[in-house]
Write a protein that holds these residues in place. Structure first.
Motif, PDB file in Angstrom:
ATOM      1  N   ALA A  74       4.398  -2.828  -0.035  1.00  0.00           N
ATOM      2  CA  ALA A  74       3.541  -3.974   0.277  1.00  0.00           C
ATOM      3  C   ALA A  74       2.822  -3.696   1.594  1.00  0.00           C
ATOM      4  N   PRO A  75       1.693  -2.970   1.548  1.00  0.00           N
ATOM      5  CA  PRO A  75       0.952  -2.687   2.784  1.00  0.00           C
ATOM      6  C   PRO A  75       0.410  -3.968   3.412  1.00  0.00           C
ATOM      7  N   ARG A  76       0.236  -3.917   4.720  1.00  0.00           N
ATOM      8  CA  ARG A  76      -0.265  -5.063   5.484  1.00  0.00           C
ATOM      9  C   ARG A  76      -1.680  -4.744   5.974  1.00  0.00           C
ATOM     10  N   LEU A  77      -2.626  -5.633   5.682  1.00  0.00           N
ATOM     11  CA  LEU A  77      -4.001  -5.479   6.133  1.00  0.00           C
ATOM     12  C   LEU A  77      -4.375  -6.617   7.070  1.00  0.00           C
TER      13      LEU A  77
ATOM     14  N   THR B  53      -2.152  -9.782   6.274  1.00  0.00           N
ATOM     15  CA  THR B  53      -1.816 -10.200   4.922  1.00  0.00           C
ATOM     16  C   THR B  53      -1.075  -9.089   4.202  1.00  0.00           C
ATOM     17  N   LEU B  54       0.000  -9.466   3.496  1.00  0.00           N
ATOM     18  CA  LEU B  54       0.736  -8.507   2.694  1.00  0.00           C
ATOM     19  C   LEU B  54       0.153  -8.478   1.282  1.00  0.00           C
ATOM     20  N   TRP B  55       0.045  -7.260   0.730  1.00  0.00           N
ATOM     21  CA  TRP B  55      -0.487  -7.063  -0.619  1.00  0.00           C
ATOM     22  C   TRP B  55       0.561  -6.367  -1.459  1.00  0.00           C
ATOM     23  N   PHE B  56       0.764  -6.838  -2.683  1.00  0.00           N
ATOM     24  CA  PHE B  56       1.850  -6.346  -3.531  1.00  0.00           C
ATOM     25  C   PHE B  56       1.314  -5.656  -4.777  1.00  0.00           C
TER      26      PHE B  56
END
Length: 218
Positions: A200-203, A215-218
Motif C-alpha cells: 500500500a504505497p503512500r502518495l 493517501t494510502l493506495w491498495f
C-alpha cells in the motif's frame, strides 16, 4: 506531451504549450476563472493498452477531461525518426521518440474512496494519474467547470479538481513533479521511490484549497 507505457498499463499527460504561467499561486483556489478554465484544456488519461496487428487500443480508465469523445485507436509504425501513430477513427498523426530507456514498472491501485491510481515508473522518471473513474462517464470537465464557476460553487470546484495527472524525475529517492494538471505542484515530491514496492504505497496529494495529505493506495 509524455506517454509512459508499461507492459499493459499507461499514463499520458499533455500540457498545452500556451498555458498561462500560474507558478505564483499557492493553490488552485487562488486562481481566477480564466486560469482554471485554461487548466481544463490539459489532457491526462491512464488505463490499459491492447495491440494487435500493429493497431493499438488505449482504454482510458480515468480521464482528466471526463468522457472521451470516441475510441482511442491508433496504427503504430516504426520509422527512423521514432514511432509514428496514425489515428484510425480520428484524423491525426503523432511522432513519438524514446525519452528514457529501460523497463517501466506499473501499479494500478485504489484508495479508500474508490478513486483509481495508475502509476508508471522507469529508471529515471515517473508518470501518474489519480482520479475518480466515474468521472470518465460523467459530464465533460469544461462544461462542469463553467457551471461551477458561474454559480461560484466551491464544493463543486473542489470535487472537479480532486484529481491529478503528472510526471517527473527521481531525485534520489524522491519522485519530484516536473509537469502537472495542478501547476502549483511543480517541484514538490509526489512519493518516495522506496514506497513503490510496498503493498500500500503512500502518495502526497494536494487539495483545491492547498491542504496536503498523504493517501494510502491498495
Amino acid at each position: 506531451m509524455l506517454w509512459r507505457q508499461g507492459a499493459r498499463d499507461f499514463v499520458d499527460l499533455r500540457i498545452p504549450a500556451d498555458l498561462p504561467d500560474m507558478g505564483g499561486a499557492a493553490s488552485l483556489a487562488e486562481l481566477d476563472a480564466a486560469a482554471l478554465s485554461a487548466l481544463a484544456r490539459c489532457e491526462g488519461f491512464a488505463g490499459t493498452t491492447e495491440v494487435e496487428d500493429g493497431v493499438c487500443v488505449w482504454t482510458r480508465e480515468i480521464n482528466f477531461r471526463g468522457p472521451q469523445t470516441g475510441p482511442d485507436v491508433g496504427a503504430l509504425e516504426m520509422a527512423a525518426e521514432g514511432l509514428i501513430e496514425t489515428g484510425v477513427h480520428a484524423d491525426y498523426s503523432e511522432l513519438w521518440t524514446l525519452a528514457e530507456a529501460g523497463p517501466v514498472e506499473t501499479r494500478t491501485l485504489r484508495d479508500a474512496a474508490g478513486r483509481l491510481l495508475v502509476l508508471a515508473a522507469g529508471p529515471e522518471g515517473f508518470s501518474l494519474g489519480r482520479a475518480d473513474p466515474a468521472a470518465a462517464s460523467g459530464t465533460a470537465l469544461a462544461d462542469a467547470l463553467a457551471a461551477a464557476l458561474a454559480a461560484n460553487d466551491r464544493p463543486a470546484l473542489r470535487a472537479l479538481f480532486a484529481q491529478e495527472f503528472c510526471c517527473g524525475a527521481f531525485d534520489g529517492d524522491v519522485a519530484r513533479i516536473d509537469a502537472s494538471t495542478d501547476p502549483t505542484r511543480i517541484g514538490v515530491a509526489a512519493f518516495l521511490r522506496g514506497d513503490l514496492g510496498r503493498a500500500a504505497p503512500r502518495l502526497v496529494e494536494k487539495g483545491f484549497d492547498g491542504a496536503e495529505r498523504a493517501t494510502l493506495w491498495f
